[in-house]
Design a protein around this motif. Structure first.
Motif, PDB file in Angstrom:
ATOM      1  N   TYR A  39       7.918  -4.059 -10.819  1.00  0.00           N
ATOM      2  CA  TYR A  39       6.575  -3.586 -11.139  1.00  0.00           C
ATOM      3  C   TYR A  39       5.563  -4.405 -10.352  1.00  0.00           C
ATOM      4  N   ASN A  40       4.670  -3.715  -9.669  1.00  0.00           N
ATOM      5  CA  ASN A  40       3.659  -4.451  -8.917  1.00  0.00           C
ATOM      6  C   ASN A  40       2.471  -4.770  -9.810  1.00  0.00           C
ATOM      7  N   THR A  41       1.578  -5.538  -9.290  1.00  0.00           N
ATOM      8  CA  THR A  41       0.412  -5.960 -10.057  1.00  0.00           C
ATOM      9  C   THR A  41      -0.860  -5.295  -9.549  1.00  0.00           C
ATOM     10  N   ALA A  42      -0.720  -4.301  -8.704  1.00  0.00           N
ATOM     11  CA  ALA A  42      -1.837  -3.571  -8.107  1.00  0.00           C
ATOM     12  C   ALA A  42      -2.623  -4.404  -7.103  1.00  0.00           C
ATOM     13  N   ARG A  43      -2.156  -5.581  -6.835  1.00  0.00           N
ATOM     14  CA  ARG A  43      -2.750  -6.435  -5.810  1.00  0.00           C
ATOM     15  C   ARG A  43      -1.611  -7.085  -5.027  1.00  0.00           C
TER      16      ARG A  43
ATOM     17  N   THR B 159       2.964 -18.307 -11.512  1.00  0.00           N
ATOM     18  CA  THR B 159       3.018 -18.874 -10.170  1.00  0.00           C
ATOM     19  C   THR B 159       1.718 -19.544  -9.767  1.00  0.00           C
ATOM     20  N   GLY B 160       0.620 -19.167 -10.416  1.00  0.00           N
ATOM     21  CA  GLY B 160      -0.692 -19.675 -10.038  1.00  0.00           C
ATOM     22  C   GLY B 160      -1.498 -18.668  -9.248  1.00  0.00           C
ATOM     23  N   ILE B 161      -0.914 -17.506  -8.989  1.00  0.00           N
ATOM     24  CA  ILE B 161      -1.622 -16.472  -8.233  1.00  0.00           C
ATOM     25  C   ILE B 161      -1.807 -15.266  -9.160  1.00  0.00           C
ATOM     26  N   GLY B 162      -2.701 -15.425 -10.125  1.00  0.00           N
ATOM     27  CA  GLY B 162      -2.935 -14.387 -11.112  1.00  0.00           C
ATOM     28  C   GLY B 162      -3.728 -13.212 -10.593  1.00  0.00           C
ATOM     29  N   VAL B 163      -4.533 -13.417  -9.582  1.00  0.00           N
ATOM     30  CA  VAL B 163      -5.342 -12.324  -9.026  1.00  0.00           C
ATOM     31  C   VAL B 163      -5.146 -12.266  -7.520  1.00  0.00           C
TER      32      VAL B 163
ATOM     33  N   ASP C 158       0.799  -1.224   0.000  1.00  0.00           N
ATOM     34  CA  ASP C 158       0.000   0.000   0.000  1.00  0.00           C
ATOM     35  C   ASP C 158       0.833   1.276   0.000  1.00  0.00           C
ATOM     36  N   MET C 159       1.962   1.238  -0.648  1.00  0.00           N
ATOM     37  CA  MET C 159       2.766   2.446  -0.827  1.00  0.00           C
ATOM     38  C   MET C 159       3.189   2.528  -2.276  1.00  0.00           C
TER      39      MET C 159
ATOM     40  N   ARG D 207       3.458 -10.293  -4.352  1.00  0.00           N
ATOM     41  CA  ARG D 207       4.298 -11.103  -3.459  1.00  0.00           C
ATOM     42  C   ARG D 207       4.761 -12.373  -4.149  1.00  0.00           C
ATOM     43  N   ALA D 208       3.854 -13.035  -4.864  1.00  0.00           N
ATOM     44  CA  ALA D 208       4.221 -14.269  -5.571  1.00  0.00           C
ATOM     45  C   ALA D 208       5.315 -13.988  -6.589  1.00  0.00           C
ATOM     46  N   SER D 209       5.198 -12.881  -7.297  1.00  0.00           N
ATOM     47  CA  SER D 209       6.205 -12.506  -8.288  1.00  0.00           C
ATOM     48  C   SER D 209       7.541 -12.189  -7.632  1.00  0.00           C
ATOM     49  N   LEU D 210       7.505 -11.421  -6.555  1.00  0.00           N
ATOM     50  CA  LEU D 210       8.739 -11.052  -5.856  1.00  0.00           C
ATOM     51  C   LEU D 210       9.450 -12.277  -5.291  1.00  0.00           C
TER      52      LEU D 210
END
Length: 101
Positions: A46-50, A67-71, A14-15, A55-58
């Motif tokens: 780059y974040n995914t706005a969610r 990763t399986g966490i698309g949303v 949230d920043m 986190r899964a990407s990082l």
């Protein structure tokens, strides 16, 4: 024998990119600024706005859909959206453990 470097990975939800002082922001973040000054900072993350996909990407270095966490962490249907890390991605913790951390 060479010592392994300490690794501290901080994800602040949230920043915005420029909110932190070490990136030129107006928010007073002296502890994070000090850590950033003496360490390595990402300059092209780059974040995914969610939070969950970011986190899964990082933690895996992969696109969130890989990763399986698309949303978020609930099942959204097709491939890339089951809501949990799939068995084909490796987290940074797993890689570090294999390297003696």
């Amino acid at each position: 024998m060479q010592n392994k470097p300490n690794i501290l990975l901080i994800l602040n939800d949230d920043m915005g990119y420029s909110d932190l002082g070490c990136y030129g922001g107006e928010i007073d973040t002296p502890n994070l600024d000090r850590l950033a000054k003496n360490g390595i900072r990402f300059s092209q993350f780059y974040n995914t706005a969610r939070c969950s996909p970011s986190r899964a990407s990082l933690l895996t270095g992969l696109h969130p859909h890989q990763t399986g966490i698309g949303v978020l962490t609930y099942d959204m249907g097709p491939e890339g959206y089951p809501g949990n890390l799939n068995n084909e991605c490796v987290t940074i913790a797993e890689v570090l453990k294999e390297n003696g951390y």
